[in-house]
Scaffold this motif. Structure first.
Motif, PDB file in Angstrom:
ATOM      1  N   LYS A  59       0.858  -1.190   0.000  1.00 20.35           N
ATOM      2  CA  LYS A  59       0.000   0.000   0.000  1.00 20.35           C
ATOM      3  C   LYS A  59       0.891   1.236   0.000  1.00 20.35           C
ATOM      4  N   PHE A  60       0.363   2.316  -0.575  1.00 23.46           N
ATOM      5  CA  PHE A  60       1.055   3.595  -0.464  1.00 23.46           C
ATOM      6  C   PHE A  60       0.210   4.528   0.378  1.00 23.46           C
ATOM      7  N   TYR A  61       0.887   5.463   1.065  1.00 22.64           N
ATOM      8  CA  TYR A  61       0.245   6.198   2.143  1.00 22.64           C
ATOM      9  C   TYR A  61       0.144   7.693   1.934  1.00 22.64           C
ATOM     10  N   ASN A  62       0.036   8.115   0.706  1.00 29.51           N
ATOM     11  CA  ASN A  62      -0.317   9.504   0.452  1.00 29.51           C
ATOM     12  C   ASN A  62      -1.016   9.578  -0.895  1.00 29.51           C
ATOM     13  N   ALA A  63      -1.881  10.582  -1.036  1.00 27.22           N
ATOM     14  CA  ALA A  63      -2.703  10.708  -2.238  1.00 27.22           C
ATOM     15  C   ALA A  63      -1.851  11.112  -3.437  1.00 27.22           C
ATOM     16  N   VAL A  64      -2.316  10.728  -4.614  1.00 29.24           N
ATOM     17  CA  VAL A  64      -1.667  11.099  -5.869  1.00 29.24           C
ATOM     18  C   VAL A  64      -2.569  12.109  -6.569  1.00 29.24           C
ATOM     19  N   ASP A  65      -2.019  13.230  -6.928  1.00 29.90           N
ATOM     20  CA  ASP A  65      -2.764  14.279  -7.618  1.00 29.90           C
ATOM     21  C   ASP A  65      -2.589  14.098  -9.116  1.00 29.90           C
ATOM     22  N   LEU A  66      -3.616  13.557  -9.769  1.00 31.16           N
ATOM     23  CA  LEU A  66      -3.533  13.296 -11.201  1.00 31.16           C
ATOM     24  C   LEU A  66      -3.576  14.572 -12.042  1.00 31.16           C
ATOM     25  N   THR A  67      -3.927  15.700 -11.417  1.00 33.38           N
ATOM     26  CA  THR A  67      -3.973  16.960 -12.166  1.00 33.38           C
ATOM     27  C   THR A  67      -2.603  17.625 -12.237  1.00 33.38           C
ATOM     28  N   SER A  68      -1.667  17.164 -11.444  1.00 29.53           N
ATOM     29  CA  SER A  68      -0.317  17.711 -11.451  1.00 29.53           C
ATOM     30  C   SER A  68       0.598  16.814 -12.269  1.00 29.53           C
ATOM     31  N   PRO A  99       6.520  15.174 -10.575  1.00 28.92           N
ATOM     32  CA  PRO A  99       6.803  13.931  -9.851  1.00 28.92           C
ATOM     33  C   PRO A  99       6.333  14.033  -8.406  1.00 28.92           C
ATOM     34  N   GLN A 100       5.726  12.957  -7.913  1.00 27.61           N
ATOM     35  CA  GLN A 100       5.188  12.940  -6.556  1.00 27.61           C
ATOM     36  C   GLN A 100       5.757  11.747  -5.795  1.00 27.61           C
ATOM     37  N   LYS A 101       6.306  12.010  -4.635  1.00 22.84           N
ATOM     38  CA  LYS A 101       6.843  10.939  -3.789  1.00 22.84           C
ATOM     39  C   LYS A 101       5.687  10.255  -3.071  1.00 22.84           C
ATOM     40  N   VAL A 102       5.695   8.934  -3.063  1.00 25.32           N
ATOM     41  CA  VAL A 102       4.711   8.174  -2.308  1.00 25.32           C
ATOM     42  C   VAL A 102       5.451   7.209  -1.390  1.00 25.32           C
ATOM     43  N   LEU A 116       9.578   1.711   1.388  1.00 27.23           N
ATOM     44  CA  LEU A 116      10.375   2.478   0.438  1.00 27.23           C
ATOM     45  C   LEU A 116       9.611   3.701  -0.039  1.00 27.23           C
ATOM     46  N   VAL A 117      10.330   4.552  -0.727  1.00 26.31           N
ATOM     47  CA  VAL A 117       9.734   5.743  -1.333  1.00 26.31           C
ATOM     48  C   VAL A 117       9.772   5.540  -2.841  1.00 26.31           C
ATOM     49  N   ALA A 118       8.609   5.685  -3.468  1.00 34.29           N
ATOM     50  CA  ALA A 118       8.507   5.577  -4.920  1.00 34.29           C
ATOM     51  C   ALA A 118       8.158   6.949  -5.474  1.00 34.29           C
ATOM     52  N   LEU A 135       0.546   6.972 -15.950  1.00 32.85           N
ATOM     53  CA  LEU A 135       1.409   7.236 -14.797  1.00 32.85           C
ATOM     54  C   LEU A 135       2.760   6.595 -15.066  1.00 32.85           C
ATOM     55  N   THR A 136       3.825   7.288 -14.746  1.00 31.95           N
ATOM     56  CA  THR A 136       5.128   6.647 -14.711  1.00 31.95           C
ATOM     57  C   THR A 136       5.484   6.469 -13.240  1.00 31.95           C
ATOM     58  N   ALA A 137       6.192   5.415 -12.946  1.00 29.84           N
ATOM     59  CA  ALA A 137       6.555   5.112 -11.567  1.00 29.84           C
ATOM     60  C   ALA A 137       7.979   4.578 -11.528  1.00 29.84           C
ATOM     61  N   SER A 138       8.664   4.865 -10.442  1.00 24.13           N
ATOM     62  CA  SER A 138      10.004   4.325 -10.251  1.00 24.13           C
ATOM     63  C   SER A 138      10.269   4.150  -8.760  1.00 24.13           C
ATOM     64  N   ALA A 139      11.137   3.206  -8.452  1.00 22.07           N
ATOM     65  CA  ALA A 139      11.552   2.967  -7.070  1.00 22.07           C
ATOM     66  C   ALA A 139      12.895   2.261  -7.087  1.00 22.07           C
ATOM     67  N   GLN A 140      13.633   2.433  -6.001  1.00 28.58           N
ATOM     68  CA  GLN A 140      14.926   1.780  -5.831  1.00 28.58           C
ATOM     69  C   GLN A 140      15.050   1.311  -4.387  1.00 28.58           C
ATOM     70  N   TRP A 141      15.721   0.174  -4.197  1.00 28.20           N
ATOM     71  CA  TRP A 141      16.020  -0.296  -2.855  1.00 28.20           C
ATOM     72  C   TRP A 141      17.140  -1.319  -2.935  1.00 28.20           C
ATOM     73  N   ASN A 142      17.669  -1.670  -1.784  1.00 27.44           N
ATOM     74  CA  ASN A 142      18.734  -2.673  -1.716  1.00 27.44           C
ATOM     75  C   ASN A 142      18.155  -3.992  -1.229  1.00 27.44           C
ATOM     76  N   LEU A 143      18.714  -5.072  -1.748  1.00 24.84           N
ATOM     77  CA  LEU A 143      18.303  -6.413  -1.359  1.00 24.84           C
ATOM     78  C   LEU A 143      19.544  -7.151  -0.889  1.00 24.84           C
ATOM     79  N   THR A 144      19.483  -7.653   0.326  1.00 26.30           N
ATOM     80  CA  THR A 144      20.575  -8.468   0.864  1.00 26.30           C
ATOM     81  C   THR A 144      20.229  -9.928   0.600  1.00 26.30           C
ATOM     82  N   LEU A 145      21.049 -10.591  -0.192  1.00 25.65           N
ATOM     83  CA  LEU A 145      20.746 -11.944  -0.644  1.00 25.65           C
ATOM     84  C   LEU A 145      20.484 -12.912   0.513  1.00 25.65           C
TER      85      LEU A 145
END
Length: 182
Positions: A97-106, A109-112, A129-131, A141-151
């Motif tokens: 789940k993401f925890y802030n609203a997305v403004d489709l009129t803007s 880029p919006q952090k979620v 994480l922050v996307a 919508l375009t979306a991106s996210a990055q994070w680290n994974l420890t094997l």
């Protein structure tokens, strides 16, 4: 936890009429990068699939790990068979789940803030994480996210043979172009 509850309440309070929309993709971009002192390489797939719902702030994305390619066929096969064990664990999935609203009129880029469960190699771990979501002029919508994974967190053995040079921590990133489904 208190912050997450506050963000959830805030998102519910400022939900927009456009929030009934569902966006999806079947050709998202996923990448891992192993940076080691002797050798660095990337694994790439253009088959990240899933959807994001503005109505209930949920997202669910999965990747067929057999579509990952590093540019060397032998390394790809050994990665799938010996380490990811894709015959048993063919997919990686993020459900959250993401925890802030997305403004489709803007069109900015919006952090979620995203909280969910990431599963790979049969192991599920909670991930925060922050996307970044960016509405486009044509309603996508375009979306991106990055994070680290420890094997080792996911019980993935780090190759120890001399010809393998793999870092225990991989950098993961996803980039998606989502189109309106509903």
């Amino acid at each position: 936890m208190r912050r997450q509850i506050f963000l959830l309440l805030l998102a519910s309070a400022i939900a927009m009429p456009a929030s009934a929309q569902v966006f999806g993709t079947e050709k998202g971009y996923a990448e891992f990068e192993s940076k080691a002192s002797i050798e660095s390489f990337k694994g790439i797939s253009r088959n990240l699939t899933g959807q994001l719902s503005l109505a209930d702030s949920t997202l669910d994305f999965y990747l067929d790990l057999n579509t990952l390619e590093t540019g060397i066929t032998l390394r790809d096969r050994q990665m799938r068979e010996n380490f990811l064990e894709t015959a048993t664990y063919p997919f990686a999935e993020f459900l959250g789940k993401f925890y802030n609203a997305v403004d489709l009129t803007s069109l900015e880029p919006q952090k979620v803030f995203v909280l969910g469960n990431f599963t790979i190699h049969g192991v599920t771990k909670e991930l925060e994480l922050v996307a970044t979501l960016t509405p486009t002029r044509d309603g996508r919508l375009t979306a991106s996210a990055q994070w680290n994974l420890t094997l080792s967190d996911y019980k993935i053995e780090v190759p120890s043979l001399l010809f393998y040079r793999l870092n225990e921590v991989l950098n993961l990133s996803v980039q998606l172009e989502l189109t309106k489904v509903q």
